[in-house]
Design an enzyme around this catalytic site. Structure first.
Site, PDB file in Angstrom:
ATOM      1  N   TYR A   1      21.823  22.457  -2.396  1.00 28.65           N
ATOM      2  CA  TYR A   1      20.361  23.006  -2.612  1.00 28.65           C
ATOM      3  C   TYR A   1      19.629  23.352  -1.155  1.00 28.65           C
ATOM      4  O   TYR A   1      20.633  23.244  -0.292  1.00 28.65           O
ATOM      5  CB  TYR A   1      19.561  22.123  -3.479  1.00 28.65           C
ATOM      6  CG  TYR A   1      20.075  21.874  -4.699  1.00 28.65           C
ATOM      7  CD1 TYR A   1      19.999  22.950  -5.705  1.00 28.65           C
ATOM      8  CD2 TYR A   1      20.777  20.655  -5.148  1.00 28.65           C
ATOM      9  CE1 TYR A   1      20.597  22.766  -7.117  1.00 28.65           C
ATOM     10  CE2 TYR A   1      21.566  20.553  -6.407  1.00 28.65           C
ATOM     11  CZ  TYR A   1      21.167  21.656  -7.277  1.00 28.65           C
ATOM     12  OH  TYR A   1      21.802  21.343  -8.540  1.00 28.65           O
TER      13      TYR A   1
ATOM     14  N   PRO B   1      19.750  10.375  -9.650  1.00 27.26           N
ATOM     15  CA  PRO B   1      18.983  11.376 -10.105  1.00 27.26           C
ATOM     16  C   PRO B   1      20.057  12.337 -10.875  1.00 27.26           C
ATOM     17  O   PRO B   1      21.187  12.640 -10.566  1.00 27.26           O
ATOM     18  CB  PRO B   1      18.712  12.060  -9.043  1.00 27.26           C
ATOM     19  CG  PRO B   1      18.939  10.953  -7.905  1.00 27.26           C
ATOM     20  CD  PRO B   1      20.098  10.278  -8.199  1.00 27.26           C
TER      21      PRO B   1
ATOM     22  N   ARG C   1      18.767  12.077   0.405  1.00 24.60           N
ATOM     23  CA  ARG C   1      20.217  12.352  -0.245  1.00 24.60           C
ATOM     24  C   ARG C   1      21.014  13.258   0.635  1.00 24.60           C
ATOM     25  O   ARG C   1      20.446  14.470   0.967  1.00 24.60           O
ATOM     26  CB  ARG C   1      20.097  12.457  -1.592  1.00 24.60           C
ATOM     27  CG  ARG C   1      21.493  12.186  -2.342  1.00 24.60           C
ATOM     28  CD  ARG C   1      21.257  12.553  -3.700  1.00 24.60           C
ATOM     29  NE  ARG C   1      22.119  11.789  -4.619  1.00 24.60           N
ATOM     30  CZ  ARG C   1      22.970  12.108  -5.584  1.00 24.60           C
ATOM     31  NH1 ARG C   1      22.523  13.393  -6.154  1.00 24.60           N
ATOM     32  NH2 ARG C   1      23.493  11.185  -6.172  1.00 24.60           N
TER      33      ARG C   1
ATOM     34  N   THR D   1      20.035  16.099 -13.503  1.00 25.60           N
ATOM     35  CA  THR D   1      19.257  17.060 -14.265  1.00 25.60           C
ATOM     36  C   THR D   1      19.408  17.131 -15.729  1.00 25.60           C
ATOM     37  O   THR D   1      20.560  17.033 -16.089  1.00 25.60           O
ATOM     38  CB  THR D   1      19.760  18.371 -13.332  1.00 25.60           C
ATOM     39  OG1 THR D   1      19.568  18.455 -12.138  1.00 25.60           O
ATOM     40  CG2 THR D   1      19.249  19.506 -14.206  1.00 25.60           C
TER      41      THR D   1
ATOM     42  N   GLY E   1      25.509   7.747 -12.038  1.00 27.27           N
ATOM     43  CA  GLY E   1      25.359   8.953 -12.737  1.00 27.27           C
ATOM     44  C   GLY E   1      25.957   9.065 -14.100  1.00 27.27           C
ATOM     45  O   GLY E   1      25.084   8.632 -15.121  1.00 27.27           O
TER      46      GLY E   1
END
Length: 369
Positions: free
Chosen positions: A186, A28, A234, A30, A326
């Protein structure tokens, strides 16, 4: 180069009910390229389909916000909080499926790490404390994160419900699986972090309490879609606002955290690191290895695995079952295809994401270099 050079990396394997043609996953990432109100765009459709064409075994979406109040963290971040979002993501899913590649959606709640939120100016977090660190310029941020307010117990219940609702939308949109972002600083990870969580109720204090929110969200998502698709989560120690953080209890914390998640029963656990899979707590072992031992189920490792030999060895030694890339994936969407063909993939360069981490910026950089 042939498939035989990396027999583990290119060995087909199931992740829950999903058969992957190899064990290489697009991590993943952003990319702030949705519309202002969070709907996926044409460039996102092309972006994700490029990975499917490049030979990856599984594609993860970027972190997608789950509600239309506090969850959004970045400008032009995609959401899965309404029917319009779901319709936009259906286009992405269909494009990836055209290449016979599975795609999982990752869900995120920014919590206290808000850089841009079109609904509110103040984030919610476990406690009203400084989140540490600075906003990220390549995501249009500057200066310290604004101080959040403390999330209420009713709001905690609402966030749990929003993850479940987003998962149902994802299943209806055709995604093959979903992942809960419980890492990297987060909201969920803020509950697990000592400097972000100074609560004295059942969500604060001991590690057993701090992991409670993760388990509640995981339970709700499993109840919502667990019979329809794989559900993963995750986990990390490091954060976008503190790359050096480690769990204070080290291996003891790991046993509590992964043991609690195991009791709930995700399909897999995705372990993210910042510096690569280096040893933790002077144990001579990396976090993926600890995860695999305690959790025992399918484990995805992410961090510094652009070298296919290193990735294959990690799998061969049993430290993980899958590898997520990534920077390697961002640099070259055709990384698996090129490795199999004996070609050198495009190497990562920070210029790909600076000054702004949009897809168009990355495409322009590739064209110029």
């Amino acid at each position: 180069m042939t498939r035989e050079a990396y027999p583990n990396l290119f060995d087909p394997k199931h992740l829950g009910s999903v058969l992957m043609k190899n064990r290489a996953c697009v991590a993943p990432m952003t990319r702030i390229s949705a519309t202002e109100d969070g709907v996926p765009t044409d460039i996102m459709v092309d972006h994700y389909q490029a990975y499917a064409k490049g030979g990856w075994g599984l594609v993860f979406t970027e972190g997608t916000y789950v509600d239309e109040t506090h969850a959004q963290g970045y400008i032009n971040q995609p959401g899965m909080a309404n029917a319009g979002h779901a319709a936009g993501w259906r286009r992405v899913v269909d494009a990836v499926h055209e290449e016979n590649t599975p795609i999982f959606q990752q869900f995120i709640h920014a919590g206290g790490l808000i850089q841009n939120n079109r609904y509110v100016k103040t984030g919610i977090a476990p406690s009203r404390v400084d989140q540490l660190g600075q906003m990220m310029p390549h995501y249009f941020g500057e200066g310290p994160f604004p101080e959040p307010r403390e999330i209420t117990k009713d709001e905690i219940k609402g966030v749990v419900a929003s993850f479940a609702a987003a998962a149902r939308r994802a299943a209806d949109a055709g995604f093959d699986g979903v992942e809960i972002h419980g890492a990297n600083g987060y909201l969920l990870d803020q509950f697990l972090t000592t400097f972000a969580n100074v609560r004295d109720d059942e969500y604060g204090g001991s590690t057993e309490n701090r992991i409670r929110f993760h388990c509640e969200v995981l339970n709700a998502v499993l109840d919502a879609v667990g019979s329809r698709m794989p559900v993963g989560i995750r986990i990390s120690q490091t954060k976008v606002n503190n790359f050096e953080y480690q769990w204070p209890g080290g291996a003891d914390d790991a046993r509590i955290i992964f043991g609690a998640l195991k009791a709930v029963g995700p399909t897999y656990i995705h372990v993210s690191t910042h510096k690569g899979l280096e040893e933790v707590w002077n144990s001579g072992r990396n976090l993926a290895d600890w995860t695999k031992e305690i959790w025992g189920g399918p484990t995805i490792a992410c961090g510094g695995l652009q070298d296919p030999a290193r990735a294959d060895t990690l799998l061969a030694d049993g430290h993980a079952d899958f590898c997520a890339l990534g920077k390697g994936a961002l640099a070259d969407p055709a990384w698996p295809e090129k490795i199999l063909a004996g070609e050198e993939p495009i190497g990562f360069d920070p210029g790909m994401i600076k000054p702004y981490a949009t897809l168009q910026n990355t495409l322009d950089w590739r064209a110029a270099n």
